[in-house]
Design a protein around this motif. Structure first.
Motif, PDB file in Angstrom:
ATOM      1  N   TYR A   1      27.170  26.446  39.724  1.00  0.00           N
ATOM      2  CA  TYR A   1      26.795  25.959  38.790  1.00  0.00           C
ATOM      3  C   TYR A   1      27.552  24.555  39.403  1.00  0.00           C
ATOM      4  N   LEU A  59      30.459  20.352  35.949  1.00  0.00           N
ATOM      5  CA  LEU A  59      30.954  20.005  34.530  1.00  0.00           C
ATOM      6  C   LEU A  59      31.789  18.699  34.276  1.00  0.00           C
ATOM      7  N   TRP A  75      27.498  14.448  35.612  1.00  0.00           N
ATOM      8  CA  TRP A  75      27.082  15.751  34.715  1.00  0.00           C
ATOM      9  C   TRP A  75      27.140  15.600  33.504  1.00  0.00           C
ATOM     10  N   MET A 127      24.193  15.450  30.275  1.00  0.00           N
ATOM     11  CA  MET A 127      24.600  16.668  29.291  1.00  0.00           C
ATOM     12  C   MET A 127      24.532  15.325  28.290  1.00  0.00           C
ATOM     13  N   TYR A 178      21.947  23.105  32.371  1.00  0.00           N
ATOM     14  CA  TYR A 178      22.932  22.915  33.753  1.00  0.00           C
ATOM     15  C   TYR A 178      22.407  24.237  34.233  1.00  0.00           C
TER      16      TYR A 178
END
Length: 848
Positions: free
Chosen positions: A739, A742, A747, A751, A776
């Motif tokens: 992953y 975030l 990122w 998002m 994601y």
């Protein structure tokens, strides 16, 4: 075996796809699906997945060209029907004479073309059979070392009313453009902002591989069979007419230009040599003297299905530029192959004369198409480059300042202001806490009055004046570049600046600019432009072509392609297909390892919060010890990142408190160990060296079937495009889920963009969060699927796949795996390493 959503192929009758081998059922299904999409046309889109080893590229070729030849025959019949309608009411004998004349004209043109191409094919074959060296035309470089008083060639000469550059377009003189029209290159011009966009790493190889597949099948002529029969001829084969397009960097045969190295420098020097005032014209440019060779180049390429190397060789033989001459073959080509950048940029397509309307776009290896779009539009610039650029401008102005007049003087001064402003901003950002973040584009040009400059006019000036090339050439010529404090870049600094300013002026809701401080001895920081969504950039392709096919070995999960490439496409125009594999079920073993001990004791969960747990890392090493005791030959282990691979290996190399050998040493006693390193690492080993040592260890007769272990990274250098077939990989181990971070500015921006786009369509907050989360997760699973796909490469291959992380048991994650992997998953409960070893041992024993 396969899931097919959307319209099934309308043509249910048996179609001969002219496949050179007996196709497997999955190949037939794939070809029928492609044929059906192309036949329906009208903006149809296909997203098709066929695992590596199933002959995907060859199936694409056979289905698409079978459709194309059938389509041409139908169009011929339509033409005859139009003639009948036009002559409605005329006597029957007049209609038949008119139809006969039309058939004869078509047959004559077809025969003359095919006979001409056949002669050229024969000449090529005879030359190859004789094994003689190709005659190379050597052109002596006329550019002798200049004296200091001849430095005027480095002086800019456009604009300002001081120069008679009127009548030139895209850097080409009127005379040159007229000649291009005569040889079939009408309408060509270099668009503002056009980049040759050379190929990315490995793209040239992929094109060559595709061309070799294109040469395998044989197809019937594009004329109706009855027409050939009426002419007393048996149906014959008609070679596919293909042309490969590429950049000047790949195709330039002028040694004085090609040796410049960088794409931008080659582009500028090439176009400069075409200008009417240039003292030295390029001897290879299509012109009145080499018109015959230009036409021979066109016919030879259409006759022989050439790859990039063939194009270069033919151009050298005929003493004509392959970059320009290749465009004369576009109107007669059935297939045009080209790298991503030349397809994805609308101005590059227009410059090449490629029209998408009514044509079919097929993108093979399309799993990374969204990243490819982002990369084409990406741009970055470093503080060190700006400092170097400012120094080089100073050197240039010192020499030519008094000779710069009018607009030239103003523009060079403005370039200096822009460079200074960006440099000031980055130097100020070095003093701010934090290593990365989002940059406000309005603040970048506030210094030195740069915000009052018209960037569009400035960029156009830099492109048309070839100032970047002139400055770099002058500095190299005077050897003053050695006095600069920053290292020389392979790309002229002003080209880098123009690319970045282009992004700056094209900023929209789909793009952001980021800054990032870079590690190293000297303080360094860079600005980067990131395209957050490929939707707008890809829309010109999606809206123009008759049909678009995206095909890849691992396209799962499909949702992102629909949402971000074709968001407005009606469901009835979209077809998705996930094919099964051609290997028998017994050749595949897939297992999820969610814990070290049965019953979920000592779980494996390599999430960011838990992955540094030393006990879990130790258990992972012990699990690998068990695996290596039964797995023959090569074992490839993929980790989520290079940093985590380093962390795990460091723990494994730690000596046990009880003075037992470390886990690393115990693994080494089972199999030789190899590891990938990041290309940015100071200790980085080349991909070729790693693979060579790994392959040698596996094939070494001194330790039969002992094999080796290769530790790699998901999304790293060895996770895509590498063929780990047969003994090179009898087991793939995937550790965790990769992953993205975030908390990174990129990122966060992605998002926010996805959530904002959903909200703008009227979606609820929950729906917006759900879409962002889906994107994601899909990014992680696409990377996992690519790594998994390294193992089984052909029908006779076999391999095990172990997914080490409890999250792979969840249906949400599992549903994003390719269909053939999901089908092979064994549901055996949570039995830990003991359960894995039972199934894995049985699988390998069954393989002998």
């Amino acid at each position: 075996m396969a899931t097919n959503h959307g319209h099934p192929p309308e043509n249910e009758e048996i179609i001969d796809f002219h496949h050179p081998y007996t196709p497997y059922p999955v190949q037939l299904e794939f070809m029928r699906t492609v044929y059906g999409i192309l036949e329906r046309g009208d903006g149809q889109v296909g997203i098709l997945e066929s695992p590596t080893g199933t002959g995907k590229s060859l199936s694409l070729i056979c289905s698409a060209l079978t459709w194309l030849r059938n389509h041409k025959r139908k169009n011929f019949e339509v033409g005859l029907d139009e003639t009948r309608r036009e002559m409605a009411g005329e006597p029957g004998w007049m209609v038949e004479i008119a139809l006969k004349r039309k058939r004869e004209e078509l047959m004559k043109r077809w025969e003359e073309r095919e006979q001409r191409l056949a002669r050229l094919r024969k000449q090529e074959r005879e030359a190859e059979e004789r094994g003689r060296d190709r005659k190379r035309v050597r052109v002596e470089e006329r550019g002798k070392k200049r004296e200091v008083d001849e430095e005027e060639e480095f002086l800019v000469g456009v604009g300002g009313g001081d120069d008679d550059g009127e009548g030139e377009e895209g850097g080409l003189s009127k005379e040159t453009r007229e000649m291009l029209v005569k040889v079939g290159l009408g309408g060509w011009k270099r668009e503002e902002g056009e980049e040759d966009g050379g190929e990315g790493e490995g793209e040239g190889i992929k094109l060559t591989q595709f061309i070799s597949e294109l040469r395998r099948p044989e197809f019937p002529p594009s004329l109706p069979a009855e027409l050939l029969e009426k002419d007393g001829k048996e149906e014959t084969k008609e070679t596919v007419k293909e042309i490969t397009l590429s950049s000047r960097q790949k195709l330039c045969i002028n040694p004085a230009v090609a040796r410049l190295g960088s794409v931008s420098a080659i582009n500028d020097r090439c176009t400069e040599l075409q200008q009417s005032k240039s003292k030295e014209k390029c001897a290879f440019m299509p012109n009145a003297e080499n018109l015959k060779q230009t036409h021979q180049f066109r016919d030879t390429t259409l006759a022989t299905v050439p790859d990039i190397e063939d194009m270069y060789r033919i151009g050298k033989q005929l003493h004509v530029c392959p970059y320009y001459a290749s465009r004369t073959a576009i109107p007669g080509a059935e297939v045009i192959t080209l790298p991503y950048p030349l397809l994805l940029q609308k101005n590059a397509r227009e410059a090449l004369g490629i029209k998408l309307e009514g044509n079919v776009v097929i993108i093979d290896e399309a799993h990374n198409i969204m990243d490819a779009v982002a990369n084409v539009y990406a741009a970055d610039i470093r503080l060190s480059e700006l400092r170097r650029g400012r120094q080089m401008l100073g050197v240039y102005v010192k020499r030519f300042g008094k000779k710069l007049k009018g607009e030239n003087r103003v523009m060079v001064a403005q370039i200096g202001k822009v460079v200074e402003s960006l440099k000031d901003w980055l130097e100020g950002q070095l003093q701010v806490k934090g290593d990365q973040g989002i940059a406000d584009p309005n603040s970048l040009l506030k210094s030195r009055g740069a915000d009052q400059i018209n960037l569009y006019t400035l960029m156009k000036y830099i492109q048309e004046s070839k100032l970047a090339y002139k400055i770099e050439s002058y500095v190299a010529h005077t050897e003053e570049s050695q006095d600069l404090t920053s290292p020389k870049s392979s790309t002229p600094v002003l080209h880098t600046l123009v690319s970045f300013l282009t992004a700056l002026t094209n900023l929209s809701t789909e793009g952001r600019i980021f800054y990032e401080k870079l590690p190293g001895e000297h303080p360094e920081i860079k600005l980067s432009y990131l395209l957050l969504s490929p939707t707008h950039a890809f829309s010109s392709i999606a809206s123009s072509a008759r049909a678009v096919i995206l095909a890849g070995g691992t396209m799962s999960p499909f949702e992102d392609y629909k949402a971000h490439l074709f968001p407005s496409l009606p469901p009835e125009k979209l077809t998705t297909l996930s094919c099964g594999h051609v290997i028998p079920a017994s050749n595949l073993f897939v297992h999820t390892l969610s814990s070290y001990r049965p019953g979920g004791v000592d779980p494996f969960e390599f999430s960011f919060q838990k992955r540094s747990d030393r006990a879990m890392i130790k258990n992972l090493g012990l699990a690998l010890l068990n695996i290596c005791s039964v797995a023959p030959d090569g074992v490839v282990v993929f980790f989520p990142s290079y940093a985590y691979l380093d962390e795990v290996i460091a723990i494994w190399q730690t000596t046990d408190p009880a003075s037992l050998p470390s886990i690393w040493d115990r693994l080494s006693s089972k199999k030789p160990l190899f590891r990938d390193t990041s290309s940015s690492s100071s200790s980085a080993t080349s991909t070729e060296d790693i693979l060579s040592c790994y392959t040698t260890a596996i094939s070494s007769p001194a330790s039969p079937r002992k094999g080796a272990v290769l530790f790699s990274v998901i999304g790293g250098r060895l996770s895509e495009g590498i063929n780990f077939s047969d003994s090179l990989c009898r087991l793939v181990v995937i550790v965790g889920l990769p992953y993205p971070n975030l908390h990174s500015p990129e990122w966060k921006a992605r998002m926010e963009y996805i959530e904002g786009t959903c909200a703008a369509r009227g979606g609820s907050r929950e729906e917006a969060k759900g879409e962002a989360r889906e994107y994601y997760e899909n990014a992680a699973m696409r990377a996992v699927n690519q790594s998994i796909g390294r193992a089984v490469r052909h029908r006779g291959d076999w391999s095990g796949i172990v997914l080490v992380d409890g999250r792979y048991k969840g249906e949400r994650v599992r549903g994003k795996l390719p269909g053939w992997i999901r089908k092979g998953l064994k549901e055996e409960g949570d039995r830990g390493v003991a359960g894995l070893m039972g199934g894995l041992g049985g699988f390998f024993r069954g393989r002998g």
